[in-house]
Scaffold this active site. Structure first.
Site, PDB file in Angstrom:
ATOM      1  CB  ALA A  35      28.736  31.138  28.252  1.00 23.06           C
ATOM      2  CG  HIS A  40      29.590  37.530  31.967  1.00 22.03           C
ATOM      3  ND1 HIS A  40      28.949  36.364  32.028  1.00 22.03           N
ATOM      4  CD2 HIS A  40      30.855  37.477  32.085  1.00 22.03           C
ATOM      5  CE1 HIS A  40      30.041  35.380  31.848  1.00 22.03           C
ATOM      6  NE2 HIS A  40      31.168  35.946  32.039  1.00 22.03           N
ATOM      7  CG  ASP A 153      37.110  34.454  37.864  1.00 19.21           C
ATOM      8  OD1 ASP A 153      37.144  33.340  37.991  1.00 19.21           O
ATOM      9  OD2 ASP A 153      36.288  34.627  36.966  1.00 19.21           O
ATOM     10  CD  GLN A 156      40.329  36.831  34.994  1.00 15.75           C
ATOM     11  OE1 GLN A 156      40.666  35.687  34.632  1.00 15.75           O
ATOM     12  NE2 GLN A 156      39.148  37.310  34.930  1.00 15.75           N
TER      13      GLN A 156
HETATM   14  O1  PAF Z   1      37.233  36.329  33.428  1.00 18.84           O
HETATM   15  C1  PAF Z   1      37.452  35.956  32.108  1.00 18.84           C
HETATM   16  O2  PAF Z   1      36.285  35.587  31.526  1.00 18.84           O
HETATM   17  C2  PAF Z   1      38.537  35.532  31.296  1.00 18.84           C
HETATM   18  O3  PAF Z   1      39.588  35.407  32.200  1.00 18.84           O
HETATM   19  C3  PAF Z   1      38.826  36.898  30.725  1.00 18.84           C
HETATM   20  C4  PAF Z   1      39.238  38.131  31.724  1.00 18.84           C
HETATM   21  C5  PAF Z   1      38.071  37.538  29.698  1.00 18.84           C
HETATM   22  C6  PAF Z   1      40.273  37.034  29.800  1.00 18.84           C
HETATM   23  O4  PAF Z   1      39.932  35.972  28.831  1.00 18.84           O
END
Ligand code: PAF
Length: 282
Positions: A35, A40, A153, A156
């Site tokens: 998506a 991205h 994120d 993360q």
């Molecule tokens: O940030 C994301 O899209 C997800 O958490 C990742 C890093 C692709 C892991 O599934």
């Protein structure tokens, strides 16, 4: 349009990467759940600048969704994603199915302590173990020189950095600043869930956070400033604020005021859609 090789098995991915390595090419990895949006694509563009070859991955990782979360309705649009990746000159898309990533009997997980106990870790207790496990697998499957993660994120990103350091995974983790819509809302695949009315409410988040960051920069106590901001989010139409905290950028622990490099972190619901974001304070 440049060729985009699409592979769905680890064996095929390894053959392609071995071929890149034999030609002496550096390899950048951009892990995603598809998506794709401009956030991205910015990761892919950065990877293109730094590496001779760029691999994107699309895998909606069931291990990072809780039982009541949006795994089944998570947006999936491989054709559109492929078109965007082609346009940017991505070399390879690795998009395995669940059975390829987690074959029968799969029983290993990566638990990163400390950093995962707070913020997202409270409302989503399995999330970071799911992320750490899948990211470890993707890094070991592709063995890239660099891997790209968005600061949207931020927790993360810090968890991945810690895990890579702790496990001596030989990859450089490259952080990329958050890409925002014109009104400041961070780009996210989950923004697609918002109705036009909800999207309008969501635009209050960056506005209120902008003011909050300015207040926190005065060095005054964070608690009353954050309480005020929470009230303004509710007034603007947010249904629930999961957390709104000022935290040290490295430890991700709450701090009473902005003295060391710190960020304000927020997770809030508009209807059933949970938005998360963060802004640097100092
Ligand atoms: O940030 C994301 O899209 C997800 O958490 C990742 C890093 C692709 C892991 O599934």
């Amino acid at each position: 349009m440049p060729e985009l090789q699409i592979v769905r098995t680890v064996a095929d991915l390894r053959v392609a990467v071995a071929h890149y390595r034999r030609s002496g090419a550096s390899v950048g990895l951009v892990p995603t759940m598809g998506a794709l949006h401009d956030g991205h694509l910015t990761l892919v563009r950065s990877a293109k600048l730094d590496n001779a070859r760029v691999i994107a991955t699309i895998f909606v990782n069931p291990k990072q969704f809780g039982p009541t979360e949006d795994l089944a309705r998570y947006p999936r649009d491989e054709a559109a994603d492929v078109a965007m990746l082609k346009e940017l000159g991505t070399d390879l898309l690795f998009t395995p199915d669940v059975g390829e990533m987690y074959p029968d009997g799969f029983s290993t997980s990566i638990l990163v302590g400390g950093l995962t106990q707070h913020l997202e870790g409270i409302s989503r207790p399995h999330f970071f173990t799911g992320v750490a496990t899948v990211v470890t697998k993707l890094l070991l499957q592709a063995l890239p020189d660099r891997a790209y993660f968005g600061e949207k994120d931020f927790q993360q990103l810090q968890v991945v950095r810690r895990m890579v350091r702790d496990l001596n995974i030989p990859v450089a983790i490259v952080p990329i600043p958050t890409i925002r819509e014109a009104d400041g809302l961070a780009m996210s695949s989950r923004n697609r869930y918002l109705s036009p009315a909800q999207r309008k409410i969501a635009s209050a988040l960056p506005q209120i956070m902008h003011e909050t960051v300015a207040e926190l920069r005065t060095g005054l106590a964070a608690a009353p400033i954050l309480a005020g901001a929470k009230g303004r989010l509710h007034q603007a139409g947010f249904d629930r604020v999961d957390y709104l905290e000022l935290c040290d950028e490295t430890t991700l622990q709450p701090v009473p005021l902005a003295r060391t490099p710190s960020r304000v972190f927020v997770a809030a619901y508009v209807g059933a859609t949970r938005l998360i974001d963060n802004w640097p304070v100092i």
